[in-house]
Design a protein around this motif. Structure first.
Motif, PDB file in Angstrom:
ATOM      1  N   GLU A  54     -39.140 -31.683 -36.104  1.00 33.96           N
ATOM      2  CA  GLU A  54     -39.406 -30.563 -34.036  1.00 33.96           C
ATOM      3  C   GLU A  54     -39.560 -31.705 -33.578  1.00 33.96           C
ATOM      4  N   LEU A  55     -41.141 -31.982 -33.279  1.00 31.88           N
ATOM      5  CA  LEU A  55     -41.714 -33.353 -32.792  1.00 31.88           C
ATOM      6  C   LEU A  55     -40.911 -34.182 -32.487  1.00 31.88           C
ATOM      7  N   GLU A  56     -40.483 -34.947 -33.677  1.00 32.33           N
ATOM      8  CA  GLU A  56     -39.873 -36.282 -33.224  1.00 32.33           C
ATOM      9  C   GLU A  56     -38.299 -35.805 -31.729  1.00 32.33           C
ATOM     10  N   GLN A  57     -37.825 -34.601 -32.790  1.00 33.51           N
ATOM     11  CA  GLN A  57     -37.036 -34.393 -31.715  1.00 33.51           C
ATOM     12  C   GLN A  57     -36.973 -34.131 -30.125  1.00 33.51           C
ATOM     13  N   LYS A  58     -38.396 -33.311 -29.930  1.00 33.57           N
ATOM     14  CA  LYS A  58     -38.873 -33.019 -28.792  1.00 33.57           C
ATOM     15  C   LYS A  58     -39.751 -34.347 -27.893  1.00 33.57           C
ATOM     16  N   ASN A  59     -39.539 -35.385 -28.672  1.00 34.18           N
ATOM     17  CA  ASN A  59     -40.087 -36.512 -28.069  1.00 34.18           C
ATOM     18  C   ASN A  59     -39.317 -37.477 -27.549  1.00 34.18           C
TER      19      ASN A  59
END
Length: 186
Positions: free
Chosen positions: A74-79
């Motif tokens: 999720e963090l990578e997607q948000k980034n």
């Protein structure tokens, strides 16, 4: 009753019997604890409890690891979303800056045009004033000429040859080449 070192004998016997009873109780309990089968059973129960707690901790850590993996994804997607939003905001801000620059440039041109129009209006009003003064002067001069000598009128409506072509200065800004002597033909 008899006293033994300040304590009655009956009380001393009761204390002694009570000590024997307590001692026998504790000795039975110690013997029960020293039973090898019972001790092994207790150790087994403790090790099973420890194994259950370790298994529970292991499952919780597995659950935490899977949660951490999901959060990283999720963090990578948000980034990536944030990077895309930053790029779009940068492009929007650059276009806004360009629009602001164009607006200020247009405003400056408009202000220059307004100043130029005001200056032209002032010059035009001075020219109109000068023309009205000139027409008033020529009408007065023509009236005086007609009173002193005869009225001379050219057929082709040109000025007389005795007119001067020096500039008539009406204001510091406007210098018109207006003849000093003029006919009614102006």
């Amino acid at each position: 009753m008899l006293d033994l070192a300040g304590i009655p004998v009956f009380s001393a016997i009761l204390f002694f019997v009570a000590g024997l009873i307590f001692g026998s109780c504790f000795s039975r309990k110690l013997k029960a604890n020293h039973n090898p089968d019972k001790a092994l059973a207790i150790r087994l129960a403790r090790s099973q409890f420890a194994w259950k707690t370790r298994k529970k901790q292991y499952l919780e850590s597995k659950h935490h690891e899977s949660t951490i993996k999901e959060l990283r994804v999720e963090l990578e997607q948000k980034n990536t979303e944030i990077a895309a939003i930053k790029r779009s905001s940068d492009s929007i801000t650059s276009s806004l800056h360009q629009l602001e620059y164009d607006y200020l440039e247009q405003k400056e041109q408009l202000n220059r045009q307004v100043r130029r129009n005001r200056m032209l209006n002032a010059q035009l009003s001075e020219v109109i004033e000068a023309k009205t003064k000139l027409s008033a002067l020529t009408s007065v001069e023509n009236n005086e000429k007609s009173n002193f000598r005869g009225f001379s009128f050219n057929e082709n409506l040109r000025m007389n040859t005795d007119t001067s072509t020096r500039p008539l200065i009406i204001s510091e800004r406007v210098k018109l080449r207006i003849p000093r002597k003029a006919d009614d033909s102006i």
